[in-house]
Write a protein that holds these residues in place. Structure first.
Motif, PDB file in Angstrom:
ATOM      1  N   PRO A  87       0.828  -1.209   0.000  1.00 46.63           N
ATOM      2  CA  PRO A  87       0.000   0.000   0.000  1.00 46.63           C
ATOM      3  C   PRO A  87       0.864   1.262   0.000  1.00 46.63           C
ATOM      4  N   GLY A  88       0.327   2.323  -0.575  1.00 40.95           N
ATOM      5  CA  GLY A  88       1.056   3.584  -0.710  1.00 40.95           C
ATOM      6  C   GLY A  88       1.600   4.131   0.588  1.00 40.95           C
ATOM      7  N   GLU A  89       0.934   3.854   1.698  1.00 36.22           N
ATOM      8  CA  GLU A  89       1.372   4.372   2.990  1.00 36.22           C
ATOM      9  C   GLU A  89       2.765   3.852   3.359  1.00 36.22           C
ATOM     10  N   ALA A  90       3.013   2.564   3.148  1.00 35.74           N
ATOM     11  CA  ALA A  90       4.320   1.977   3.477  1.00 35.74           C
ATOM     12  C   ALA A  90       5.410   2.596   2.619  1.00 35.74           C
ATOM     13  N   CYS A  91       5.137   2.763   1.336  1.00 32.98           N
ATOM     14  CA  CYS A  91       6.124   3.373   0.440  1.00 32.98           C
ATOM     15  C   CYS A  91       6.379   4.826   0.836  1.00 32.98           C
ATOM     16  N   GLY A  92       5.341   5.519   1.247  1.00 34.06           N
ATOM     17  CA  GLY A  92       5.491   6.907   1.665  1.00 34.06           C
ATOM     18  C   GLY A  92       6.389   7.031   2.885  1.00 34.06           C
ATOM     19  N   GLU A  93       6.233   6.109   3.832  1.00 33.07           N
ATOM     20  CA  GLU A  93       7.068   6.128   5.027  1.00 33.07           C
ATOM     21  C   GLU A  93       8.530   5.874   4.680  1.00 33.07           C
ATOM     22  N   ILE A  94       8.752   4.947   3.782  1.00 36.14           N
ATOM     23  CA  ILE A  94      10.121   4.651   3.350  1.00 36.14           C
ATOM     24  C   ILE A  94      10.701   5.858   2.627  1.00 36.14           C
ATOM     25  N   GLN A  95       9.901   6.490   1.785  1.00 35.76           N
ATOM     26  CA  GLN A  95      10.376   7.666   1.057  1.00 35.76           C
ATOM     27  C   GLN A  95      10.735   8.790   2.027  1.00 35.76           C
ATOM     28  N   GLU A  96       9.931   8.960   3.073  1.00 36.07           N
ATOM     29  CA  GLU A  96      10.235   9.983   4.083  1.00 36.07           C
ATOM     30  C   GLU A  96      11.567   9.684   4.768  1.00 36.07           C
ATOM     31  N   GLU A  97      11.788   8.416   5.086  1.00 36.01           N
ATOM     32  CA  GLU A  97      13.046   8.021   5.728  1.00 36.01           C
ATOM     33  C   GLU A  97      14.233   8.295   4.796  1.00 36.01           C
ATOM     34  N   ILE A  98      14.050   7.995   3.525  1.00 34.48           N
ATOM     35  CA  ILE A  98      15.109   8.250   2.545  1.00 34.48           C
ATOM     36  C   ILE A  98      15.398   9.745   2.470  1.00 34.48           C
ATOM     37  N   GLU A  99      14.371  10.568   2.460  1.00 38.18           N
ATOM     38  CA  GLU A  99      14.566  12.013   2.376  1.00 38.18           C
ATOM     39  C   GLU A  99      15.296  12.547   3.603  1.00 38.18           C
TER      40      GLU A  99
END
Length: 83
Positions: A39-51
């Protein structure tokens, strides 16, 4: 000579941090690609961590650049003494 050696030592420590963080960012980006089906939420959290890690990386790169300038200045001050 002690100052120069100390500056180089600190710069090497900073380089280690920089390389570790770059490796962690790469690992997270690979993980994100593998998790694209979640789900998009998990990817969003990972993207935030990457940023966040990218921002930290930029900060460490700035420190490394300043340390490089200090090493160069220290060497230039020391070098005329050896000529």
């Amino acid at each position: 000579m002690k100052d120069f050696d100390a500056l180089v030592g600190r710069q090497l420590e900073t380089m280690d941090k920089l390389l570790d963080l770059q490796g962690e960012i790469e690992r997270c980006q690979e993980l994100k690609e593998q998790l694209n089906n979640l789900p998009g939420e998990a990817c969003g959290e990972i993207q935030e961590e990457i940023e966040i890690m990218k921002e930290e990386l930029q900060s460490i790169q700035k420190v490394f650049q300043k340390q490089t300038e200090e090493v160069i200045r220290s060497y230039q001050i020391r070098e005329p003494l050896h000529k």
